[in-house]
Design a protein around this motif. Structure first.
Motif, PDB file in Angstrom:
ATOM      1  N   GLN A  30       0.832  -1.205   0.000  1.00 45.89           N
ATOM      2  CA  GLN A  30       0.000   0.000   0.000  1.00 45.89           C
ATOM      3  C   GLN A  30       0.866   1.255   0.000  1.00 45.89           C
ATOM      4  OE1 GLN A  30      -2.392   0.548   3.496  1.00 45.89           O
ATOM      5  NE2 GLN A  30      -3.638   2.153   2.578  1.00 45.89           N
ATOM      6  N   ALA A  31       1.954   1.239   0.766  1.00 47.19           N
ATOM      7  CA  ALA A  31       2.848   2.401   0.827  1.00 47.19           C
ATOM      8  C   ALA A  31       3.466   2.685  -0.532  1.00 47.19           C
ATOM      9  CB  ALA A  31       3.948   2.149   1.862  1.00 47.19           C
ATOM     10  N   ARG A  32       3.930   1.653  -1.199  1.00 44.60           N
ATOM     11  CA  ARG A  32       4.515   1.827  -2.541  1.00 44.60           C
ATOM     12  C   ARG A  32       3.471   2.360  -3.516  1.00 44.60           C
ATOM     13  NH1 ARG A  32       8.724  -0.900  -5.241  1.00 44.60           N
ATOM     14  NH2 ARG A  32      10.438  -1.455  -3.862  1.00 44.60           N
ATOM     15  N   ASN A 122      16.014   0.133  -3.470  1.00 45.58           N
ATOM     16  CA  ASN A 122      16.999   0.113  -2.387  1.00 45.58           C
ATOM     17  C   ASN A 122      16.367   0.384  -1.030  1.00 45.58           C
ATOM     18  OD1 ASN A 122      19.142  -0.443  -4.061  1.00 45.58           O
ATOM     19  ND2 ASN A 122      19.752   1.692  -4.308  1.00 45.58           N
ATOM     20  N   TYR A 123      15.022   0.488  -1.004  1.00 40.07           N
ATOM     21  CA  TYR A 123      14.341   0.890   0.215  1.00 40.07           C
ATOM     22  C   TYR A 123      13.195  -0.045   0.548  1.00 40.07           C
ATOM     23  CZ  TYR A 123      16.975   5.182  -0.327  1.00 40.07           C
ATOM     24  OH  TYR A 123      18.003   6.077  -0.456  1.00 40.07           O
ATOM     25  N   THR A 124      12.881  -0.104   1.840  1.00 34.60           N
ATOM     26  CA  THR A 124      11.658  -0.753   2.279  1.00 34.60           C
ATOM     27  C   THR A 124      10.625   0.342   2.542  1.00 34.60           C
ATOM     28  OG1 THR A 124      12.337  -0.685   4.609  1.00 34.60           O
ATOM     29  CG2 THR A 124      12.918  -2.652   3.325  1.00 34.60           C
ATOM     30  N   TYR A 125       9.348  -0.014   2.416  1.00 42.98           N
ATOM     31  CA  TYR A 125       8.274   0.970   2.496  1.00 42.98           C
ATOM     32  C   TYR A 125       7.285   0.582   3.587  1.00 42.98           C
ATOM     33  CZ  TYR A 125       9.924   2.557  -2.063  1.00 42.98           C
ATOM     34  OH  TYR A 125      10.699   3.038  -3.091  1.00 42.98           O
ATOM     35  N   SER A 126       6.740   1.602   4.236  1.00 38.81           N
ATOM     36  CA  SER A 126       5.667   1.370   5.202  1.00 38.81           C
ATOM     37  C   SER A 126       4.784   2.603   5.250  1.00 38.81           C
ATOM     38  CB  SER A 126       6.238   1.070   6.600  1.00 38.81           C
ATOM     39  OG  SER A 126       6.956   2.190   7.094  1.00 38.81           O
ATOM     40  N   ILE A 127       3.552   2.418   5.701  1.00 38.35           N
ATOM     41  CA  ILE A 127       2.592   3.517   5.773  1.00 38.35           C
ATOM     42  C   ILE A 127       1.913   3.512   7.134  1.00 38.35           C
ATOM     43  CG2 ILE A 127       0.746   2.147   4.713  1.00 38.35           C
ATOM     44  CD1 ILE A 127      -0.258   4.749   3.439  1.00 38.35           C
ATOM     45  N   LYS A 128       1.655   4.707   7.649  1.00 40.85           N
ATOM     46  CA  LYS A 128       0.984   4.844   8.944  1.00 40.85           C
ATOM     47  C   LYS A 128      -0.081   5.933   8.834  1.00 40.85           C
ATOM     48  CE  LYS A 128       1.805   5.884  13.833  1.00 40.85           C
ATOM     49  NZ  LYS A 128       2.824   6.260  14.853  1.00 40.85           N
ATOM     50  N   TYR A 135       1.555   8.917   6.641  1.00 40.68           N
ATOM     51  CA  TYR A 135       3.012   8.939   6.662  1.00 40.68           C
ATOM     52  C   TYR A 135       3.550   7.728   5.902  1.00 40.68           C
ATOM     53  CZ  TYR A 135       3.314  12.666  10.163  1.00 40.68           C
ATOM     54  OH  TYR A 135       3.227  13.872  10.819  1.00 40.68           O
ATOM     55  N   ILE A 136       4.312   7.978   4.839  1.00 43.10           N
ATOM     56  CA  ILE A 136       4.980   6.905   4.110  1.00 43.10           C
ATOM     57  C   ILE A 136       6.470   6.994   4.417  1.00 43.10           C
ATOM     58  CG2 ILE A 136       5.565   5.947   1.846  1.00 43.10           C
ATOM     59  CD1 ILE A 136       2.913   6.955   0.821  1.00 43.10           C
ATOM     60  N   THR A 137       7.009   5.923   4.971  1.00 41.42           N
ATOM     61  CA  THR A 137       8.418   5.904   5.362  1.00 41.42           C
ATOM     62  C   THR A 137       9.219   4.999   4.443  1.00 41.42           C
ATOM     63  OG1 THR A 137       7.846   6.323   7.676  1.00 41.42           O
ATOM     64  CG2 THR A 137      10.036   5.425   7.234  1.00 41.42           C
ATOM     65  N   LEU A 138      10.329   5.512   3.945  1.00 42.45           N
ATOM     66  CA  LEU A 138      11.265   4.751   3.130  1.00 42.45           C
ATOM     67  C   LEU A 138      12.543   4.589   3.944  1.00 42.45           C
ATOM     68  CD1 LEU A 138       9.373   6.496   1.156  1.00 42.45           C
ATOM     69  CD2 LEU A 138      11.136   6.051  -0.565  1.00 42.45           C
ATOM     70  N   ALA A 150      13.532   8.485   4.520  1.00 43.07           N
ATOM     71  CA  ALA A 150      12.664   9.589   4.146  1.00 43.07           C
ATOM     72  C   ALA A 150      11.269   9.309   4.673  1.00 43.07           C
ATOM     73  CB  ALA A 150      12.629   9.769   2.629  1.00 43.07           C
ATOM     74  N   ARG A 151      10.660  10.315   5.268  1.00 41.00           N
ATOM     75  CA  ARG A 151       9.296  10.175   5.795  1.00 41.00           C
ATOM     76  C   ARG A 151       8.430  11.218   5.114  1.00 41.00           C
ATOM     77  NH1 ARG A 151       6.932  10.835  11.949  1.00 41.00           N
ATOM     78  NH2 ARG A 151       5.442   9.120  11.855  1.00 41.00           N
ATOM     79  N   CYS A 152       7.530  10.767   4.255  1.00 39.23           N
ATOM     80  CA  CYS A 152       6.711  11.657   3.442  1.00 39.23           C
ATOM     81  C   CYS A 152       5.295  11.702   4.010  1.00 39.23           C
ATOM     82  CB  CYS A 152       6.656  11.158   1.997  1.00 39.23           C
ATOM     83  SG  CYS A 152       8.272  10.786   1.282  1.00 39.23           S
ATOM     84  N   LEU A 153       4.797  12.892   4.263  1.00 38.43           N
ATOM     85  CA  LEU A 153       3.441  13.070   4.764  1.00 38.43           C
ATOM     86  C   LEU A 153       2.531  13.488   3.621  1.00 38.43           C
ATOM     87  CD1 LEU A 153       1.348  13.312   7.054  1.00 38.43           C
ATOM     88  CD2 LEU A 153       2.199  15.644   7.452  1.00 38.43           C
ATOM     89  N   LEU A 154       1.445  12.719   3.405  1.00 42.45           N
ATOM     90  CA  LEU A 154       0.492  12.986   2.332  1.00 42.45           C
ATOM     91  C   LEU A 154      -0.848  13.422   2.902  1.00 42.45           C
ATOM     92  CD1 LEU A 154       1.047   9.916  -0.042  1.00 42.45           C
ATOM     93  CD2 LEU A 154       2.335  12.064   0.054  1.00 42.45           C
ATOM     94  N   ASP A 155      -1.474  14.376   2.241  1.00 44.71           N
ATOM     95  CA  ASP A 155      -2.819  14.795   2.613  1.00 44.71           C
ATOM     96  C   ASP A 155      -3.793  13.643   2.356  1.00 44.71           C
ATOM     97  OD1 ASP A 155      -5.587  16.059   1.571  1.00 44.71           O
ATOM     98  OD2 ASP A 155      -4.675  17.428   3.018  1.00 44.71           O
TER      99      ASP A 155
END
Length: 208
Positions: A30-32, A122-128, A135-138, A150-155
């Motif tokens: 889901q994060a990807r 090169n990254y693992t992904y997760s979503i919170k 929050y999507i964290t790589l 990297a921690r990306c915050l999406l509306d």
């Protein structure tokens, strides 16, 4: 430092593709997927614009605006303006009244481009889920250099980026993103307006 931050921010949202990995959890999938959906909105053929703001207290502060449309781009900040029409790249150095010209596809136009290559696999992904948004964290896999996390915050409604928190070694910073607009971006935005910058007032350096 401002060019490093600008490059990292664009890099995170400009990966050409994301390939599904084996044995990913549903959360990682889901994060990807959401990461890619945001990429398509920001870097699609319809074009987009956003404003970024970086404030590393006591060290560095800057803000600017970026426009993108496919491989075309433009950005403005307090020191530089750059136009890239996917053929030629022009960079105006404001204080020096100097315009440097490169081939749009040359790594020489930005020395950081060769140092901070970003490969999504090169990254693992997760979503919170949170009240602020998604929050999507790589997180970088073992041995990966450059961007460690990297921690990306999406509306939640628009899925537009709100912020990106970057970790590179001991370096941390949060890039705040606002005024996101998707669509309605004219190709004229990316053309260098030479008529505004006469050779009598600006020094031209052609590195093509």
């Amino acid at each position: 430092m401002h060019k490093i931050i600008l490059f990292i921010m664009v890099l995170l949202w400009s990966s050409a593709s994301l390939h599904a990995q084996e044995k990913e959890t549903p959360n990682a999938q889901q994060a990807r997927r959401m990461f890619m959906e945001t990429y398509k909105m920001i870097f699609g053929d319809q074009g987009s614009q956003l404003t970024y703001n970086v404030n590393i207290i006591g060290i560095y502060k800057t803000q600017g605006t970026i426009w993108t449309k496919g491989k075309k781009s433009k950005f403005i900040d307090e020191k530089y303006i750059a136009w890239n029409d996917d053929v030629t790249y022009y960079r105006l150095e404001r204080k020096k009244s100097r315009i440097v010209i490169y081939d749009a596809h040359s790594d020489e136009r930005d020395k950081y481009a060769t140092k901070f290559k970003f490969s999504p696999d090169n990254y693992t992904y997760s979503i919170k889920d949170s009240q602020e948004g998604y929050y999507i964290t790589l997180k970088a896999k073992k041995g990966v250099k450059g961007i460690k996390e990297a921690r990306c915050l999406l509306d939640k409604k628009t899925r537009y980026p709100i912020s990106v928190r970057i970790k590179m070694g001991i370096f941390h910073t949060t890039i705040k993103i606002s005024n996101v607009k998707v669509g309605g971006i004219s190709d004229d935005m990316f053309k260098f307006p030479r008529e505004k910058y006469s050779a009598s007032q600006y020094e031209y350096i052609d590195k093509r």
